[in-house]
Design an enzyme around this catalytic site. Structure first.
Site, PDB file in Angstrom:
ATOM      1  N   GLU A 230      -7.834  -4.383   8.587  1.00  0.00           N
ATOM      2  CA  GLU A 230      -7.081  -5.424   7.893  1.00  0.00           C
ATOM      3  C   GLU A 230      -7.742  -6.771   8.116  1.00  0.00           C
ATOM      4  O   GLU A 230      -8.620  -6.907   8.970  1.00  0.00           O
ATOM      5  CB  GLU A 230      -5.657  -5.437   8.423  1.00  0.00           C
ATOM      6  CG  GLU A 230      -4.927  -4.164   8.037  1.00  0.00           C
ATOM      7  CD  GLU A 230      -3.495  -4.150   8.509  1.00  0.00           C
ATOM      8  OE1 GLU A 230      -2.904  -5.233   8.594  1.00  0.00           O
ATOM      9  OE2 GLU A 230      -3.005  -3.055   8.787  1.00  0.00           O
TER      10      GLU A 230
ATOM     11  N   LYS B 276       2.144   3.893  18.644  1.00  0.00           N
ATOM     12  CA  LYS B 276       2.243   5.314  18.301  1.00  0.00           C
ATOM     13  C   LYS B 276       2.420   6.166  19.559  1.00  0.00           C
ATOM     14  O   LYS B 276       3.164   7.150  19.565  1.00  0.00           O
ATOM     15  CB  LYS B 276       1.009   5.737  17.503  1.00  0.00           C
ATOM     16  CG  LYS B 276       0.963   5.060  16.120  1.00  0.00           C
ATOM     17  CD  LYS B 276      -0.406   5.153  15.472  1.00  0.00           C
ATOM     18  CE  LYS B 276      -0.431   4.485  14.109  1.00  0.00           C
ATOM     19  NZ  LYS B 276      -1.777   4.306  13.556  1.00  0.00           N
TER      20      LYS B 276
ATOM     21  N   GLY C 266       0.063   8.545  10.136  1.00  0.00           N
ATOM     22  CA  GLY C 266       0.129   8.561   8.671  1.00  0.00           C
ATOM     23  C   GLY C 266       0.508   9.892   8.061  1.00  0.00           C
ATOM     24  O   GLY C 266       1.639  10.356   8.197  1.00  0.00           O
TER      25      GLY C 266
ATOM     26  N   THR D 250       0.831  -1.212   0.000  1.00  0.00           N
ATOM     27  CA  THR D 250       0.000   0.000   0.000  1.00  0.00           C
ATOM     28  C   THR D 250       0.865   1.261   0.000  1.00  0.00           C
ATOM     29  O   THR D 250       0.742   2.119  -0.886  1.00  0.00           O
ATOM     30  CB  THR D 250      -0.918  -0.002   1.247  1.00  0.00           C
ATOM     31  OG1 THR D 250      -1.630  -1.237   1.266  1.00  0.00           O
ATOM     32  CG2 THR D 250      -1.885   1.158   1.238  1.00  0.00           C
TER      33      THR D 250
ATOM     34  N   LYS E 221       6.130   1.572  12.711  1.00  0.00           N
ATOM     35  CA  LYS E 221       5.922   1.865  14.149  1.00  0.00           C
ATOM     36  C   LYS E 221       6.148   0.645  15.033  1.00  0.00           C
ATOM     37  O   LYS E 221       6.621   0.770  16.168  1.00  0.00           O
ATOM     38  CB  LYS E 221       4.520   2.417  14.377  1.00  0.00           C
ATOM     39  CG  LYS E 221       3.439   1.447  13.943  1.00  0.00           C
ATOM     40  CD  LYS E 221       2.225   2.151  13.410  1.00  0.00           C
ATOM     41  CE  LYS E 221       1.429   1.196  12.590  1.00  0.00           C
ATOM     42  NZ  LYS E 221       1.211   1.524  11.230  1.00  0.00           N
TER      43      LYS E 221
ATOM     44  N   GLU F 160       8.529   9.996   9.957  1.00  0.00           N
ATOM     45  CA  GLU F 160       7.306  10.789  10.130  1.00  0.00           C
ATOM     46  C   GLU F 160       6.034   9.953   9.944  1.00  0.00           C
ATOM     47  O   GLU F 160       5.037  10.124  10.655  1.00  0.00           O
ATOM     48  CB  GLU F 160       7.320  11.960   9.131  1.00  0.00           C
ATOM     49  CG  GLU F 160       6.155  12.903   9.244  1.00  0.00           C
ATOM     50  CD  GLU F 160       6.096  13.619  10.584  1.00  0.00           C
ATOM     51  OE1 GLU F 160       7.008  14.395  10.877  1.00  0.00           O
ATOM     52  OE2 GLU F 160       5.136  13.386  11.348  1.00  0.00           O
TER      53      GLU F 160
ATOM     54  N   GLY G 114      -3.507   5.112   4.851  1.00  0.00           N
ATOM     55  CA  GLY G 114      -3.885   5.090   3.441  1.00  0.00           C
ATOM     56  C   GLY G 114      -2.684   5.303   2.539  1.00  0.00           C
ATOM     57  O   GLY G 114      -1.657   5.847   2.955  1.00  0.00           O
TER      58      GLY G 114
ATOM     59  N   ILE H 281      -0.391  12.897   8.805  1.00  0.00           N
ATOM     60  CA  ILE H 281      -0.374  14.097   9.656  1.00  0.00           C
ATOM     61  C   ILE H 281       1.053  14.378  10.126  1.00  0.00           C
ATOM     62  O   ILE H 281       1.686  13.509  10.713  1.00  0.00           O
ATOM     63  CB  ILE H 281      -1.274  13.906  10.901  1.00  0.00           C
ATOM     64  CG1 ILE H 281      -2.699  13.537  10.486  1.00  0.00           C
ATOM     65  CG2 ILE H 281      -1.254  15.139  11.786  1.00  0.00           C
ATOM     66  CD1 ILE H 281      -3.607  13.220  11.668  1.00  0.00           C
TER      67      ILE H 281
HETATM   68  P1  NAP Z   1       1.710  -4.009   2.819  1.00  0.00           P
HETATM   69  O1  NAP Z   1       0.690  -3.432   1.926  1.00  0.00           O
HETATM   70  O2  NAP Z   1       1.427  -5.290   3.508  1.00  0.00           O
HETATM   71  O3  NAP Z   1       3.061  -4.155   1.987  1.00  0.00           O
HETATM   72  C1  NAP Z   1       4.193  -4.802   2.488  1.00  0.00           C
HETATM   73  C2  NAP Z   1       5.206  -4.956   1.369  1.00  0.00           C
HETATM   74  O4  NAP Z   1       6.397  -5.477   1.955  1.00  0.00           O
HETATM   75  C3  NAP Z   1       4.804  -5.909   0.254  1.00  0.00           C
HETATM   76  O5  NAP Z   1       5.216  -5.396  -0.985  1.00  0.00           O
HETATM   77  C4  NAP Z   1       5.584  -7.172   0.567  1.00  0.00           C
HETATM   78  O6  NAP Z   1       5.989  -7.887  -0.583  1.00  0.00           O
HETATM   79  C5  NAP Z   1       6.835  -6.594   1.188  1.00  0.00           C
HETATM   80  N1  NAP Z   1       7.460  -7.555   2.099  1.00  0.00           N
HETATM   81  C6  NAP Z   1       6.936  -8.156   3.173  1.00  0.00           C
HETATM   82  N2  NAP Z   1       7.834  -8.972   3.754  1.00  0.00           N
HETATM   83  C7  NAP Z   1       8.948  -8.876   3.020  1.00  0.00           C
HETATM   84  C8  NAP Z   1      10.213  -9.474   3.095  1.00  0.00           C
HETATM   85  N3  NAP Z   1      10.533 -10.346   4.037  1.00  0.00           N
HETATM   86  N4  NAP Z   1      11.147  -9.153   2.154  1.00  0.00           N
HETATM   87  C9  NAP Z   1      10.842  -8.287   1.163  1.00  0.00           C
HETATM   88  N5  NAP Z   1       9.652  -7.683   1.036  1.00  0.00           N
HETATM   89  C10 NAP Z   1       8.717  -7.977   1.950  1.00  0.00           C
HETATM   90  O7  NAP Z   1       2.102  -2.972   3.986  1.00  0.00           O
HETATM   91  P2  NAP Z   1       1.793  -1.399   4.012  1.00  0.00           P
HETATM   92  O8  NAP Z   1       0.394  -1.184   4.434  1.00  0.00           O
HETATM   93  O9  NAP Z   1       2.290  -0.750   2.793  1.00  0.00           O
HETATM   94  O10 NAP Z   1       2.687  -0.961   5.277  1.00  0.00           O
HETATM   95  C11 NAP Z   1       4.079  -0.782   5.178  1.00  0.00           C
HETATM   96  C12 NAP Z   1       4.597  -0.098   6.439  1.00  0.00           C
HETATM   97  O11 NAP Z   1       3.989   1.179   6.564  1.00  0.00           O
HETATM   98  C13 NAP Z   1       4.298  -0.841   7.740  1.00  0.00           C
HETATM   99  O12 NAP Z   1       5.354  -0.649   8.638  1.00  0.00           O
HETATM  100  C14 NAP Z   1       3.055  -0.139   8.258  1.00  0.00           C
HETATM  101  O13 NAP Z   1       2.899  -0.233   9.648  1.00  0.00           O
HETATM  102  C15 NAP Z   1       3.364   1.278   7.851  1.00  0.00           C
HETATM  103  N6  NAP Z   1       2.183   2.139   7.736  1.00  0.00           N
HETATM  104  C16 NAP Z   1       1.164   1.768   6.919  1.00  0.00           C
HETATM  105  C17 NAP Z   1       0.070   2.607   6.794  1.00  0.00           C
HETATM  106  C18 NAP Z   1      -1.067   2.249   5.881  1.00  0.00           C
HETATM  107  O14 NAP Z   1      -2.004   3.034   5.773  1.00  0.00           O
HETATM  108  N7  NAP Z   1      -1.032   1.106   5.193  1.00  0.00           N
HETATM  109  C19 NAP Z   1       0.023   3.824   7.510  1.00  0.00           C
HETATM  110  C20 NAP Z   1       1.099   4.182   8.326  1.00  0.00           C
HETATM  111  C21 NAP Z   1       2.184   3.331   8.418  1.00  0.00           C
HETATM  112  P3  NAP Z   1       5.177  -9.142  -1.133  1.00  0.00           P
HETATM  113  O15 NAP Z   1       3.842  -8.603  -1.559  1.00  0.00           O
HETATM  114  O16 NAP Z   1       6.011  -9.637  -2.245  1.00  0.00           O
HETATM  115  O17 NAP Z   1       5.067 -10.109   0.019  1.00  0.00           O
HETATM  116  N1  HSE Z   2      -4.140   0.454  10.960  1.00  0.00           N
HETATM  117  C1  HSE Z   2      -3.869   1.836  11.210  1.00  0.00           C
HETATM  118  C2  HSE Z   2      -5.170   2.594  11.452  1.00  0.00           C
HETATM  119  C3  HSE Z   2      -3.150   2.491  10.068  1.00  0.00           C
HETATM  120  O1  HSE Z   2      -6.268   2.053  11.335  1.00  0.00           O
HETATM  121  O2  HSE Z   2      -5.075   3.780  11.777  1.00  0.00           O
HETATM  122  C4  HSE Z   2      -1.692   2.186  10.053  1.00  0.00           C
HETATM  123  O3  HSE Z   2      -1.059   2.876  11.104  1.00  0.00           O
END
Ligand code: NAP
Ligand code: HSE
Length: 430
Positions: A189, A204, A133, A11, A104, A128, A301, A135
């Site tokens: 999720e 957080k 996210g 994402t 985090k 950040e 997001g 903000i």
């Molecule tokens: P995600 O959609 O699950 O994507 C994770 C990515 O990491 C995928 O491309 C996956 O590849 C890759 N990956 C997982 N394990 C791996 C490994 N061992 N080696 C190489 N690649 C690997 O996660 P996301 O939502 O983007 O979140 C990423 C980070 O941002 C997390 O730390 C999350 O807490 C943080 N975050 C997310 C949000 C949000 O809104 N989603 C907001 C704030 C912070 P494959 O698909 O090939 O497995």
């Molecule tokens: N799962 C979190 C939320 C987003 O619902 O706010 C990633 O930090």
């Protein structure tokens, strides 16, 4: 030209790539040079290849191809979780590469180790996006508000639970139905445990406390309660008392130590946070110079989170050109104790079912008086059941340990059928 690598193309990784593409033509004017993604690390190359067709970007499943590429000076970690993210970040920092992360889970537990490594190598480690996210809150606390002695950082830092509570409040939904809707709409999720049990917000709060109070608070220091036990009846009773229920993350800097906790709390409906609804986040800070300031926006997001990641990336590019990297590293220069939950002070909301006869309220008040619990508001409601009345109480400010002892004693009295819920009430004067 500066080259960066993305670890993870989910994402947020996908969002970062899109935002960089959108800004490509004006990047040089904006930050003094162009930064390009050269390599992307994933587990499943085929899956990632279907989402991107860019001859200038190599997709790999081998970390060494990024670590050993001297042309890549910035690594953007968007894999999540502890391992292998921790090893990759430490490798990158030790190799003299700057790192941006949104992780985090990792920072709330192993933050010190990551900062030590970045300091040793004289490189930037920015995060950040790890809190709220899109903000901006880490940089404001570390830089714009650095002149303050911060006494409180609190707010709504989880979008999924805020969406669920909003549906329960506005549409009278029960928790299970609101969670099902959040899942259907893609807010929650597949495994929503970290959100609904308050763990995501707890991570957080650990990071926010450390940054705001200049003293390391880790995930295990944070007391956490989720929202799974909240009922629509709690929400209705809170409304009768002039309040809404929100999952709040609270960090307070008191003379006796830091208070750090996450729990569903009543908040007066007139408070600005009460009208932060759906999946929005908001963080409220109080400092001795700035007084109150509030930060509001999308806490998660694809593009909102990418906005924060790209902000960090551009900051590093500017630092590299001005030769001033690692200017602001770890800011935890104090060692303040973290208080036990029993030693915190709050007001409390208590909903209980009691026998419907004279003298019952007097008996409840006698128990409260024994433990110095004073009542601020009380409503008695008719119950459908025979010889049963529902009593809803909001106490005055009291030490949590004393309140808990009083409720324990109350629950053993024969006039009490059942304690239905106990919630904390947010008040500014803490
Ligand atoms: P995600 O959609 O699950 O994507 C994770 C990515 O990491 C995928 O491309 C996956 O590849 C890759 N990956 C997982 N394990 C791996 C490994 N061992 N080696 C190489 N690649 C690997 O996660 P996301 O939502 O983007 O979140 C990423 C980070 O941002 C997390 O730390 C999350 O807490 C943080 N975050 C997310 C949000 C949000 O809104 N989603 C907001 C704030 C912070 P494959 O698909 O090939 O497995
Ligand atoms: N799962 C979190 C939320 C987003 O619902 O706010 C990633 O930090």
């Amino acid at each position: 030209m500066i080259y960066a690598a993305l670890l993870g193309f989910g994402t947020v990784g996908g969002g970062v790539y899109k935002v960089l593409k959108k800004r490509e033509s004006e990047m040089s004017a904006k930050i003094g040079c162009t930064v390009k993604i050269k390599k992307i690390l994933v587990r499943n190359i085929q899956k990632a290849s279907q989402r991107i067709s860019d001859p200038e970007v190599a997709i790999t499943d081998k970390w060494e191809e990024i670590l050993q590429d001297p042309s890549i000076s910035i690594v953007i970690e968007l894999i999540g979780g502890i391992e292998p993210a921790k090893t990759y970040i430490l490798d990158a920092l030790h190799a003299g590469k700057h790192v941006v992360s949104a992780n985090k889970d990792l920072i709330a537990v192993h933050g010190k180790e990551l900062f030590d490594a970045s300091e040793e190598s004289g490189v930037d480690f920015l995060f950040e996006a790890a809190v709220a996210g899109g903000i901006p809150i880490i940089r404001p606390l570390k830089q714009c508000l650095a002149g303050n002695y911060m006494t409180e950082v609190m707010g709504i830092v989880n979008g999924t639970t805020n969406f669920i509570l909003t549906k329960m409040t506005q549409d009278n939904m029960e928790f299970g139905d609101a969670l099902a809707l959040a899942t259907e709409l893609g807010y929650a999720e597949a495994d929503p445990t970290a959100d609904i049990e308050g763990l995501d917000a707890g991570r957080k709060v650990a990071i926010l406390s450390s940054v705001a109070f200049n003293s390391r608070v880790v995930f295990n220091d944070v007391y956490i309660e989720g929202i799974t036990k909240i009922t629509s009846q709690d929400i209705r009773c809170a409304k009768d008392m002039g309040c809404d229920i929100k999952l709040l993350g609270i960090a307070r800097n008191t003379p006796e130590g830091i208070e750090a906790y996450v729990c569903p709390m009543l908040i007066p409906s007139t408070h600005p946070l009460a009208s932060v609804n759906d999946s929005y986040n908001a963080v409220f800070v109080h400092g001795d110079a700035v007084e109150d300031a509030m930060f509001f926006g999308r806490g998660a997001g694809e593009l909102p989170t990418a906005s924060a990641v790209v902000g960090d990336l551009f900051d590093i590019v500017r630092n590299m050109q001005a030769d001033c990297c690692a200017r602001i590293g770890c800011t935890c220069y104090k060692e303040l104790p973290v208080k036990k939950m029993a030693d915190t002070y709050n007001r409390y909301f208590l909903r209980l079912q009691v026998k419907d006869r004279c003298g019952v309220l007097a008996e409840l008040m006698e128990v409260f008086a024994k433990y110095h619990v004073s009542v601020a508001q009380l409503i008695q409601k008719d119950s459908q059941k025979e010889d049963c009345a529902e009593v809803v109480i909001i106490t005055a400010r009291v030490r949590e340990g004393d309140f808990r002892t009083a409720v324990e004693e109350m629950s053993n009295r024969s006039v009490v059928h059942k304690i239905s819920s106990i919630l904390r009430v947010y008040t500014k004067e803490n």
